[in-house]
Scaffold this motif. Structure first.
Motif, PDB file in Angstrom:
ATOM      1  N   GLN A 188     -70.130 -36.402  47.836  1.00  0.00           N
ATOM      2  CA  GLN A 188     -68.865 -36.022  48.432  1.00  0.00           C
ATOM      3  C   GLN A 188     -68.882 -34.524  48.689  1.00  0.00           C
ATOM      4  N   TYR A 189     -68.535 -34.149  49.893  1.00  0.00           N
ATOM      5  CA  TYR A 189     -68.516 -32.752  50.255  1.00  0.00           C
ATOM      6  C   TYR A 189     -67.073 -32.290  50.397  1.00  0.00           C
ATOM      7  N   SER A 190     -66.835 -31.142  49.859  1.00  0.00           N
ATOM      8  CA  SER A 190     -65.506 -30.555  49.951  1.00  0.00           C
ATOM      9  C   SER A 190     -65.484 -29.578  51.125  1.00  0.00           C
ATOM     10  N   THR A 191     -64.489 -29.708  51.966  1.00  0.00           N
ATOM     11  CA  THR A 191     -64.346 -28.775  53.080  1.00  0.00           C
ATOM     12  C   THR A 191     -63.032 -28.033  52.935  1.00  0.00           C
ATOM     13  N   ARG A 192     -63.083 -26.762  53.281  1.00  0.00           N
ATOM     14  CA  ARG A 192     -61.868 -25.950  53.246  1.00  0.00           C
ATOM     15  C   ARG A 192     -61.320 -25.860  54.653  1.00  0.00           C
ATOM     16  N   GLU A 193     -60.101 -26.222  54.795  1.00  0.00           N
ATOM     17  CA  GLU A 193     -59.444 -26.130  56.086  1.00  0.00           C
ATOM     18  C   GLU A 193     -58.201 -25.287  55.930  1.00  0.00           C
ATOM     19  N   GLY A 194     -57.845 -24.628  56.983  1.00  0.00           N
ATOM     20  CA  GLY A 194     -56.635 -23.818  56.949  1.00  0.00           C
ATOM     21  C   GLY A 194     -56.946 -22.373  57.245  1.00  0.00           C
ATOM     22  N   ILE A 195     -55.929 -21.566  57.101  1.00  0.00           N
ATOM     23  CA  ILE A 195     -56.038 -20.160  57.444  1.00  0.00           C
ATOM     24  C   ILE A 195     -56.282 -19.360  56.166  1.00  0.00           C
ATOM     25  N   SER A 196     -57.062 -18.316  56.290  1.00  0.00           N
ATOM     26  CA  SER A 196     -57.396 -17.502  55.124  1.00  0.00           C
ATOM     27  C   SER A 196     -56.283 -16.499  54.846  1.00  0.00           C
ATOM     28  N   PHE A 197     -56.407 -15.801  53.719  1.00  0.00           N
ATOM     29  CA  PHE A 197     -55.426 -14.779  53.352  1.00  0.00           C
ATOM     30  C   PHE A 197     -55.387 -13.674  54.390  1.00  0.00           C
ATOM     31  N   GLY A 198     -56.563 -13.263  54.876  1.00  0.00           N
ATOM     32  CA  GLY A 198     -56.620 -12.236  55.910  1.00  0.00           C
ATOM     33  C   GLY A 198     -55.947 -12.677  57.197  1.00  0.00           C
ATOM     34  N   GLY A 199     -56.081 -13.946  57.540  1.00  0.00           N
ATOM     35  CA  GLY A 199     -55.424 -14.475  58.737  1.00  0.00           C
ATOM     36  C   GLY A 199     -53.916 -14.471  58.604  1.00  0.00           C
TER      37      GLY A 199
END
Length: 67
Positions: free
Chosen positions: A4-15
């Motif tokens: 199982q691979y974990s993917t990070r989606e979304g906007i970063s803190f800098g964004g």
């Protein structure tokens, strides 16, 4: 067994910080230069570009030495 691979989606803190700064600048709550407003976006970009240029220079020097 499957992996199982974990993917990070979304906007970063800098964004998020960049969006907040742009919003504050456009609504005249802050009177900063656009360089400071866009700094959370530009600093990582410049660091990546600098890293790529450094790698290319090192590869070119290594090529010249090996000749």
């Amino acid at each position: 067994m499957s992996k199982q691979y974990s993917t990070r989606e979304g906007i970063s803190f800098g964004g998020v910080l960049t969006i907040v700064f742009i919003t504050l600048k456009l609504t005249h709550y802050i009177d900063w230069s656009w360089w400071w407003v866009l700094a959370p976006f530009l600093i990582p970009l410049f660091l990546c570009i600098t890293f790529v240029i450094l790698c290319l220079v090192m590869a070119f020097i290594s090529y010249l030495i090996s000749k």
